[in-house]
Design an enzyme around this catalytic site. Sequence first.
Site, PDB file in Angstrom:
ATOM      1  N   LYS A 217      18.368  58.970  -6.687  1.00 28.00           N
ATOM      2  CA  LYS A 217      17.262  59.100  -7.657  1.00 28.00           C
ATOM      3  C   LYS A 217      16.150  59.974  -7.091  1.00 28.00           C
ATOM      4  O   LYS A 217      15.077  60.090  -7.674  1.00 28.00           O
ATOM      5  CB  LYS A 217      16.684  57.717  -7.977  1.00 28.00           C
ATOM      6  CG  LYS A 217      17.669  56.736  -8.539  1.00 28.00           C
ATOM      7  CD  LYS A 217      16.986  55.385  -8.726  1.00 28.00           C
ATOM      8  CE  LYS A 217      17.971  54.255  -8.692  1.00 28.00           C
ATOM      9  NZ  LYS A 217      17.305  52.963  -8.450  1.00 28.00           N
TER      10      LYS A 217
ATOM     11  N   HIS B 264      25.241  63.517  17.920  1.00 24.18           N
ATOM     12  CA  HIS B 264      25.917  62.253  17.596  1.00 24.18           C
ATOM     13  C   HIS B 264      25.816  61.389  18.864  1.00 24.18           C
ATOM     14  O   HIS B 264      26.792  61.184  19.572  1.00 24.18           O
ATOM     15  CB  HIS B 264      27.374  62.521  17.219  1.00 24.18           C
ATOM     16  CG  HIS B 264      28.077  61.362  16.588  1.00 24.18           C
ATOM     17  ND1 HIS B 264      27.597  60.069  16.629  1.00 24.18           N
ATOM     18  CD2 HIS B 264      29.255  61.304  15.903  1.00 24.18           C
ATOM     19  CE1 HIS B 264      28.450  59.277  15.989  1.00 24.18           C
ATOM     20  NE2 HIS B 264      29.456  59.997  15.541  1.00 24.18           N
TER      21      HIS B 264
ATOM     22  N   ARG C 287      23.173  57.700   9.436  1.00 24.36           N
ATOM     23  CA  ARG C 287      23.910  58.981   9.447  1.00 24.36           C
ATOM     24  C   ARG C 287      23.468  59.795   8.247  1.00 24.36           C
ATOM     25  O   ARG C 287      23.319  59.259   7.146  1.00 24.36           O
ATOM     26  CB  ARG C 287      25.417  58.746   9.394  1.00 24.36           C
ATOM     27  CG  ARG C 287      26.178  60.044   9.193  1.00 24.36           C
ATOM     28  CD  ARG C 287      27.647  59.911   9.353  1.00 24.36           C
ATOM     29  NE  ARG C 287      28.005  59.682  10.739  1.00 24.36           N
ATOM     30  CZ  ARG C 287      29.264  59.675  11.186  1.00 24.36           C
ATOM     31  NH1 ARG C 287      30.255  59.889  10.357  1.00 24.36           N
ATOM     32  NH2 ARG C 287      29.526  59.458  12.463  1.00 24.36           N
TER      33      ARG C 287
ATOM     34  N   ARG D 134      34.595  54.908  11.858  1.00 20.83           N
ATOM     35  CA  ARG D 134      34.323  54.341  13.180  1.00 20.83           C
ATOM     36  C   ARG D 134      32.864  53.979  13.402  1.00 20.83           C
ATOM     37  O   ARG D 134      32.536  52.875  13.819  1.00 20.83           O
ATOM     38  CB  ARG D 134      34.680  55.344  14.298  1.00 20.83           C
ATOM     39  CG  ARG D 134      36.038  55.231  14.865  1.00 20.83           C
ATOM     40  CD  ARG D 134      36.501  56.601  15.249  1.00 20.83           C
ATOM     41  NE  ARG D 134      36.460  57.443  14.074  1.00 20.83           N
ATOM     42  CZ  ARG D 134      37.427  57.458  13.148  1.00 20.83           C
ATOM     43  NH1 ARG D 134      38.487  56.756  13.320  1.00 20.83           N
ATOM     44  NH2 ARG D 134      37.327  58.188  12.055  1.00 20.83           N
ATOM     45  N   THR D 135      31.975  54.927  13.177  1.00 21.02           N
ATOM     46  CA  THR D 135      30.591  54.709  13.588  1.00 21.02           C
ATOM     47  C   THR D 135      29.987  53.549  12.807  1.00 21.02           C
ATOM     48  O   THR D 135      29.395  52.635  13.384  1.00 21.02           O
ATOM     49  CB  THR D 135      29.775  56.003  13.397  1.00 21.02           C
ATOM     50  OG1 THR D 135      30.502  57.077  13.988  1.00 21.02           O
ATOM     51  CG2 THR D 135      28.416  55.895  14.048  1.00 21.02           C
TER      52      THR D 135
HETATM   53  N1   CP Z   1      33.757  59.597  15.579  1.00 18.75           N
HETATM   54  C1   CP Z   1      33.133  59.406  14.392  1.00 18.75           C
HETATM   55  O1   CP Z   1      31.945  59.687  14.252  1.00 18.75           O
HETATM   56  O2   CP Z   1      33.933  58.902  13.413  1.00 18.75           O
HETATM   57  P1   CP Z   1      33.432  58.520  11.951  1.00 18.75           P
HETATM   58  O3   CP Z   1      33.055  59.804  11.260  1.00 18.75           O
HETATM   59  O4   CP Z   1      34.606  57.822  11.315  1.00 18.75           O
HETATM   60  O5   CP Z   1      32.237  57.624  12.098  1.00 18.75           O
END
Ligand code: CP
Length: 304
Positions: free
Chosen positions: A80, A129, A101, A51-52
């Site tokens: 590396k 998040h 991320r 999603r993100t």
């Molecule tokens: N909700 C969420 O962060 O989903 P993903 O891990 O798929 O990005």
Amino acid sequence: MRHLMNPLDFTTGELDSLFDLANDIEKNPSKYAHACEGKKLATCFYEPSTRTRLSFESAMLSLGGQVIGFSDAGSSSASKGESVADTIRVISCFADICAMRHPKEGAPMVAAERSGIPVINAGDGGHQHPTQTLTDLLTIRSLKGRLGNFTIGLCGDLKFGRTVHSLINALVRYPNIHFYFISPPELRVPDYITDMLKEKKIVYKEVIRLEECMPMLDLLYMTRVQRERFFNEEDYVRLKDFYILNTPKMAMAKKDMLVLHPLPRVNEISVEVDDDPRAVYFKQVQYGVYVRMALILTLLEIQV
Ligand code: CP
């Protein structure tokens, strides 16, 4: 230059403006279709995501911009030994904005300190998040018509769940919110959060069974027990199916209660619940694209 590391980086007034913009994008997508022409988003994902990452990419493409990036640390020069600080200095030469991320708490902050472009924390370990929180707040505001004056239950992995920690921190700024924390004792919400709630005199109750609070809830935020955050498989197996939201449990809830979930789901919501109009977790995903479009425009200071 502004980054987004934590939902609290924006005042509630700034969040209102961001959500107004997201709702305008929802209503008038064509108005924004060329807003980011000539701009590039880099998605630097050192940890898996559906999603993100894809909603950031969809957001930038819907704004007429372009996307570069990697979705696996193993295919980047991190394999590396390159540091996040060096990587972001390099990415700053290629792109105008970066969504990152990382499994290590604080890694996007380290990147932001070295970056020549805005950095968005797209999830750092069990910490924060923020764009999921913006998604959750926009979903609640759009579907409930308000942020504040409700009782919310957060259920599942409240110990390691970064979406839960981010959302609680964001919600305490709104009036008259009561919390139910529904978790097994091993996955209860961390003390630093309950200490903060006590200090702010915010009402919360910790319960083990969903049935104990279902009739009181205006919102239920379900979460997955996250295998990747456990230190041993035995504990994960013992706790993974502790909660399963099903039709009999939904029958105990208010007629206008909403069920949210950051997704991915494993077993914690039966698929039969998907057809209940109160289950809004797939609508929530769509709001995630609108709010990320609004965020990109805001951080790039593009006005339409
Ligand atoms: N909700 C969420 O962060 O989903 P993903 O891990 O798929 O990005």
